[in-house]
Design an enzyme around this catalytic site. Structure first.
Site, short mmCIF file in Angstrom:
data_model
loop_
_atom_site.label_atom_id
_atom_site.label_comp_id
_atom_site.label_asym_id
_atom_site.label_seq_id
_atom_site.Cartn_x
_atom_site.Cartn_y
_atom_site.Cartn_z
N HIS A 65 36.66 -21.90 77.12
CA HIS A 65 36.57 -20.44 77.20
C HIS A 65 37.63 -19.88 78.14
CE1 HIS A 65 33.67 -16.76 77.41
NE2 HIS A 65 34.94 -16.38 77.52
N HIS A 67 40.98 -16.79 78.30
CA HIS A 67 41.68 -15.67 77.67
C HIS A 67 43.15 -15.79 78.06
CE1 HIS A 67 37.94 -13.48 76.57
NE2 HIS A 67 37.46 -14.12 77.63
N ASN A 99 40.44 -12.17 71.66
CA ASN A 99 40.63 -10.74 71.96
C ASN A 99 42.04 -10.42 72.47
OD1 ASN A 99 40.10 -11.96 74.46
ND2 ASN A 99 38.93 -10.23 75.25
N ASP A 156 34.14 -13.03 71.55
CA ASP A 156 33.91 -12.90 73.00
C ASP A 156 34.58 -11.67 73.60
OD1 ASP A 156 32.96 -13.92 75.61
OD2 ASP A 156 35.10 -13.91 76.02
N ASP A 326 35.97 -18.90 81.70
CA ASP A 326 36.14 -17.50 81.26
C ASP A 326 37.34 -16.87 81.98
OD1 ASP A 326 35.84 -15.14 79.88
OD2 ASP A 326 33.88 -14.63 80.73
O1 DOR Z 1 34.72 -10.42 82.19
C1 DOR Z 1 35.10 -10.57 81.05
N1 DOR Z 1 36.42 -10.46 80.73
N2 DOR Z 1 34.21 -10.81 80.12
C2 DOR Z 1 34.53 -10.86 78.83
O2 DOR Z 1 33.66 -11.09 78.04
C3 DOR Z 1 35.91 -10.57 78.39
C4 DOR Z 1 36.87 -10.86 79.44
C5 DOR Z 1 38.25 -10.30 79.19
O3 DOR Z 1 38.77 -10.48 78.09
O4 DOR Z 1 38.83 -9.75 80.13
ZN ZN Z 2 32.31 -13.10 77.26
ZN ZN Z 3 35.44 -14.48 77.89
#
Ligand code: DOR
Ligand code: ZN
Ligand code: ZN
Length: 445
Positions: A65, A67, A99, A156, A326
């Site tokens: 997980h 980004h 995303n 997500d 995350d």
């Molecule tokens: O804190 C978060 N940031 N939660 C998410 O689900 C998305 C993520 C983001 O893409 O910045």
């Molecule tokens: Zn999330």
């Molecule tokens: Zn996330």
């Protein structure tokens, strides 16, 4: 004519590998990107020999997980900078969320990510969206995306509010044998909340996000998976109630897995105002930092101290299978605003391993459990059958850790483009000093 094989012998390190249930002094012989042999006192001829006396060898961590922001938001992070941050933190494979801009909801974007990742030091595994444009209305072409190289599906950042669509996504993902990773959140209850609904939100007049917002959606997601008899993965558990739902589902035999992030395992709602963590900070941290901190803002939010305790307990007992970061990079100016205006998200790739080691140091996990949660379990969930353990025949993905090395978290030194960590100033013990992917040293400090 066959090419000359390249080989590397790691001698005298302490190997900690949950997949083989090994914890002890072993030599590890890597040939042509794979583990050839693991034994005590190996007597073989290798192109290169590294003596690891006093150091630990762990399977490369796998983060299911992260980004990475590319395509579209390269000013926050690129596939390359994210992968550099990964290997600096001991991660050898990272799965990146959909995303981006454009969203990874079609094969062209998946192929683009894989193309960019060819020069990256870590394995980068694209996660495709569940719904087109992550709009929660129309399912993506899952078959096309799997063929292009998507390893999982997730919207997500958002939930999938339409239960019929979620049902179909679970059914199709199961047909393709790919995991569905669910960001569980009831949008109406989440509303315009910015931190956990509790003591701090009330005291500071900030709009709250109740734990109920995740619990209701976890319950719905589990019920669908149970009804359909398919598997599902719950992202970033943050609440005691969420833990209890997953625990009860597992006990009934539902094929549910779950992850927790280092920030939810170490911080609670008080991090919003930093003060509670003074004792964890190094003395070099200036008092001016002791004000509200937008690097405590993420979704789901940091919850109450009792939730942190429940997450730790769940991680130890295996209700939570995986530690995932995350990793959510944002640019400094985006976070340097009023709390309610700051974007959700914090980075984690370069602090996760030392924080996981701290869970061991604090007596919450054994070392083998930690390795299982960081490598073995995420490999199993992603279906990476040649990674996650260092048994002979597996990919030579590993990290070398100096367990005694103490360091202070300084975002200025990160490989990531982003600096938005809530752990600035934390004094941690245990540092990755080398990372090897497919038998090649890709990080060295
Ligand atoms: O804190 C978060 N940031 N939660 C998410 O689900 C998305 C993520 C983001 O893409 O910045
Ligand atoms: Zn999330
Ligand atoms: Zn996330």
């Amino acid at each position: 004519m066959s090419e000359k094989k390249s080989s590397l012998l790691l001698k005298n390190g302490r190997l900690i590998d949950a997949g083989q249930n090994l914890d002890g002094k072993f030599d590890i012989f890597l040939v042509d990107g794979k583990v050839k042999e693991v034994a005590s006192d190996l007597d073989v001829v290798a192109d290169q020999v590294i003596d690891l006396d006093g150091l630990w060898v762990l399977p490369g961590a796998i983060d299911l997980h992260v980004h990475l922001r590319e395509p579209g938001y390269e000013y926050k992070e690129t596939i390359l900078s994210g992968a550099e941050a990964a290997v600096a933190g001991g991660f050898t494979s990272i799965a990146c969320m959909a995303n981006t801009y454009p969203i990874n909801d079609n094969a062209a974007v998946t192929r683009f990510i894989l193309e960019q990742a060819r020069s990256a030091p870590a394995k980068v595994l694209p996660i495709a969206a569940i719904s087109k444009g992550m709009q929660g209305e129309v399912l993506v072409e899952m078959g096309d995306l799997v063929e292009a190289g998507a390893v999982a599906f997730s919207d997500d950042g958002k939930t999938v509010p339409n239960s019929k669509l979620l049902r179909h996504a679970l059914e199709y993902a199961s047909l393709f044998d790919k995991p569905l990773l669910c960001h569980c959140q009831d949008d109406a209850l989440f509303a315009d909340g910015v931190i956990h609904e509790g003591m701090i939100s009330a005291g500071h007049g900030l709009a709250g996000i109740p734990s109920l917002a995740e619990e209701i959606d976890i319950a719905r997601t589990i019920m669908l998976a149970e009804y359909l008899k398919v598997s599902v993965h719950i992202c970033h558990l943050s609440s005691r109630g969420g833990v209890e739902l997953v625990r009860a589902a597992k006990a009934r035999g539902v094929r549910v897995t779950a992850e927790a992030t280092p920030h939810h395992l170490f911080l609670d709602e008080r991090a919003v105002v930093d003060l509670a963590y003074r004792e964890a900070l190094d003395e070099t941290v200036k008092p001016s930092m002791l004000c509200y901190n937008t690097n405590s803002k993420m979704s789901p939010p940091l919850r109450a101290a009792e939730d942190v305790a429940a997450l730790r307990q769940a991680l130890a007992e295996g209700t939570i299978d995986v530690v995932a970061t995350d990793h959510a990079p944002h640019e400094a100016t985006e976070k340097a605003v009023e709390y309610s205006l700051a974007p959700f998200g914090v980075i984690g790739l370069e602090t996760a391993l030392a924080l996981a080691l701290r869970l061991v140091q604090e007596g919450d996990l054994t070392l083998l459990q930690m390795v299982a949660r960081m490598s073995l379990a995420p490999a199993a969930i992603l279906g990476l059958d040649d990674r996650g353990t260092l048994a002979p025949g597996m990919a030579a993905d590993l990290m070398i850790v100096d367990p005694e090395r103490e360091w202070v978290v300084d975002p200025a030194k990160f490989q990531s483009k982003a600096r938005n960590t809530p752990f600035t100033g934390w004094r941690l013990k245990g540092r990755v000093i080398k990372t090897i992917v497919d038998g090649r040293v890709v990080f060295s400090s």
